[in-house]
Write a protein that holds these residues in place. Structure first.
Motif, short mmCIF file in Angstrom:
data_model
loop_
_atom_site.label_atom_id
_atom_site.label_comp_id
_atom_site.label_asym_id
_atom_site.label_seq_id
_atom_site.Cartn_x
_atom_site.Cartn_y
_atom_site.Cartn_z
N UNK A 34 85.32 18.18 44.92
CA UNK A 34 86.16 19.36 44.64
C UNK A 34 86.58 19.96 45.96
N UNK A 35 87.86 20.26 46.08
CA UNK A 35 88.44 20.68 47.36
C UNK A 35 88.06 22.10 47.74
N UNK A 36 88.19 23.05 46.81
CA UNK A 36 87.94 24.47 47.09
C UNK A 36 86.78 24.93 46.22
N UNK A 37 86.04 25.91 46.70
CA UNK A 37 84.82 26.33 46.03
C UNK A 37 85.09 26.91 44.65
N UNK A 38 86.14 27.69 44.48
CA UNK A 38 86.40 28.32 43.19
C UNK A 38 87.85 28.80 43.15
N UNK A 39 88.27 29.21 41.95
CA UNK A 39 89.60 29.79 41.81
C UNK A 39 89.71 31.12 42.56
N UNK A 40 88.61 31.86 42.57
CA UNK A 40 88.62 33.14 43.30
C UNK A 40 88.88 32.92 44.78
N UNK A 218 97.45 26.98 52.13
CA UNK A 218 96.69 27.55 51.02
C UNK A 218 95.32 26.88 50.86
N UNK A 219 95.29 25.56 50.93
CA UNK A 219 94.06 24.82 50.65
C UNK A 219 93.34 24.34 51.90
N UNK A 220 93.99 24.44 53.06
CA UNK A 220 93.35 23.99 54.28
C UNK A 220 93.31 22.50 54.47
N UNK A 221 94.16 21.74 53.78
CA UNK A 221 94.19 20.29 53.92
C UNK A 221 95.07 19.89 55.11
N UNK A 463 89.65 16.99 42.51
CA UNK A 463 89.99 18.23 41.83
C UNK A 463 90.17 19.31 42.88
N UNK A 464 91.11 20.22 42.64
CA UNK A 464 91.34 21.29 43.61
C UNK A 464 90.25 22.34 43.53
#
Length: 567
Positions: A34-40, A218-221, A463-464
């Motif tokens: 999973x790319x990001x820890x949470x939606x928040x 936004x995602x740091x990729x 998954x994002x």
């Protein structure tokens, strides 16, 4: 002469049908993928960079407000402004004659842009929700994945101006009379000029915001361009190979599809026609819409000038009479409908007309370069070209039919003939070119469906962001650990250390997938609350571990750490 030590090349034609891959539920994606820890966390990142889209949106709303005020009659406003430079009283008279007040304009200027922009910013949690379920492995390229992320965020931010503009145009064009509180009496030349200019401003704001809310920001990729540079120029061969696999995956959907398979007739299915219309519509927004909107500003602007100067001796209501009659509007919708139907059905017809090109195909695989694909796959090149010609021809026939009907009904005004000629000379060629551009990248979607049904791009994330909670919450889910164990065991490689770490991280839970709700943590939590506890692999249990190597080892205690790892 070929060397006897050279390996035989794989076949490039008569390829077998691609195998559909099983779909893994997003709720079972391991936390490590999973790319990001949470939606928040995504929402917080969006809020930190929202200042630039907010400035763009505030400027856009001021432009739309100015166009709405002046759209009642741009020429009348311009003449009033010129006279008001010498007689300020006349400007206030013109303001009142069009139904505006100074207090209303000041209130709208102070509160409308700020409130609408605040609404767009308040929708950022919806943007996080929209991108959290994206699977990067489902996209053929890293650039495609990053474009999808930016497009979804931009669509959420631009929803208020798009919805507001659509509602305004629907209220003005409805045939039940003038709507109270609206200052546009009908779709006259002035409002149509303002509407075309407003849509152009919305398109420019869309491009600007989409460039800002990019996936790397936004995602740091890593940006797709940087990955492509690494894949081409990096000195480390392993890193270059890994980056190349991440930049672009091999499309398994070869063309033409095998005869006798469901994919051969996929273009005639509702799914195939929907994909054809979707891809063509996206291309028309880039190819056709900007050109027609620019022409609309010029043509309707000139029509407004003519209307104002020819109605100098009349009242303002007569000057604002609608130049587009109902037959003209119905004719425009007829042309759009015919073009849409032709686009949806054109790939299937083009494939039937290109059957003779199958024998000339020398390579059925997909290549990033269209010139290469067209050279080795004449069938695909012919289908793409015929799809564009069929769509353009159908649109041209519809325009000719509408022109004949308007002439027979006596509704063919000078403005209508102007748009008929512009549609035939400008709109139809751009329509065909846009359809060709869409089918070059979307023809495989029409016949096969999405690419992820047959391939997975080699990237470390699947998954994002998790749909519920955080990655730590996902790691504590027994269903996720059980699914990861099953996937490691089905891999066929030595994953003993990974399995040992997985068991050390939590309970060794075996799940019988035939049981209702066995994959859901909520069902197991309800059983525990009711006092029904699993026996975690006891003899005769439905949760018992499957036997290995054809024999069950029971539950003997290993003699050493090596034995434990072997288990």
């Amino acid at each position: 002469m070929t060397s006897p030590f050279d390996r035989a090349l794989p076949p490039l034609t008569d390829l077998p049908p691609p195998v559909r891959l099983p779909e893994d539920p997003p709720s079972l994606v391991p936390p490590g993928e999973i790319l990001v820890d949470s939606r928040a966390a995504i929402t917080r990142r969006l809020l930190r960079i929202a200042w630039m889209p907010a400035l763009v949106l505030i400027g856009l709303w001021y432009v739309l407000l100015f166009l709405y005020v002046t759209g009642a009659s741009p020429t009348y406003w311009l003449l009033s402004l010129l006279v008001g430079l010498f007689e300020p009283v006349y400007l206030r008279v013109a303001l009142g004659s069009l139904g505006f007040t100074s207090a209303g304009l000041w209130t709208a200027a102070l509160f409308l842009p700020a409130g609408a922009t605040a609404l767009s910013v308040a929708l950022l949690p919806l943007a996080s929700r929209a991108i959290s379920g994206i699977n990067p492995q489902h996209h053929l390229s890293e650039a495609g994945f990053q474009r999808q992320v930016a497009t979804r965020i931009t669509a959420v931010l631009m929803a208020p101006p798009l919805v507001g503009t659509a509602i305004l145009l629907l209220l003005v064009s409805q045939p039940f009379g003038r709507v109270p509180l609206l200052h546009w009496p009908s779709l006259s030349a002035g409002p149509l000029t303002a509407a075309c200019a407003g849509l152009l401003a919305i398109m420019l704001a869309w491009v600007w915001i989409r460039a800002w809310v990019s996936a790397p920001r936004v995602l740091g990729v890593t940006p797709a361009s940087a990955l492509e540079t690494t894949a081409r120029l990096d000195r480390d061969h392993d890193q270059r190979r890994t980056a190349a696999k991440k930049v672009l995956a091999q499309d398994r959907r070869h063309l033409p599809p095998n005869l006798g398979t469901p994919e051969a007739g996929g273009a005639l299915t509702p799914r195939g026609m929907g994909y054809a219309l979707l891809h063509s519509g996206e291309a028309w927004l880039r190819w056709v819409a900007p050109a027609l909107l620019c022409l609309g500003v010029m043509v309707f602007g000139i029509a407004d000038v003519v209307t104002v100067f020819t109605g100098m001796g009349q009242d303002l209501e007569a000057v604002q009479s609608a130049p587009l009659s109902l037959p003209v509007i119905m004719g425009a919708f007829l042309v759009l409908a015919v073009a849409g139907v032709a686009t949806a059905t054109a790939p299937a017809l083009a494939a039937a007309l290109s059957a003779s090109q199958r024998e000339q195909v020398t390579d059925q695989r997909s290549y990033p370069s269209w010139a290469h694909r067209a050279r080795v796959n004449p069938w695909e090149a012919r289908v793409v070209g015929l799809t564009g010609w069929i769509t353009a021809g159908a649109a041209l026939l519809a325009i000719v039919l509408v022109a004949l009907l308007l002439e027979l009904l006596g509704a063919a005004t000078g403005l209508a003939w102007t748009w008929i000629m512009l549609g035939a000379l400008v709109g139809v060629p751009l329509l065909g070119a846009g359809t060709v551009a869409a089918m070059r990248n979307g023809l495989r979607d029409v016949f096969y469906g999405p690419a992820h049904r047959y391939m997975r791009r080699e990237t470390e994330h699947a998954l994002v962001a998790p749909d519920i909670g955080t990655r730590a919450d996902r790691a504590r889910d027994p269903a996720v650990r059980a699914h990861l164990r099953q996937r490691l065991q089905a891999d066929g490689k030595d994953h003993s250390l990974e399995l040992f770490d997985l068991d050390a991280a939590g309970e060794r839970l075996w799940i019988d997938e035939s049981l209702p709700g066995a994959r859901t943590t909520e069902a197991r939590a309800a059983d525990v609350a009711a006092g029904q506890l699993p026996d975690f692999g006891g003899e005769g249990s439905t949760f018992q571990a499957p036997p290995q190597d054809g024999q069950s080892r029971g539950h003997e205690i290993p003699d050493s750490i090596t034995g434990l790892r072997e288990r």
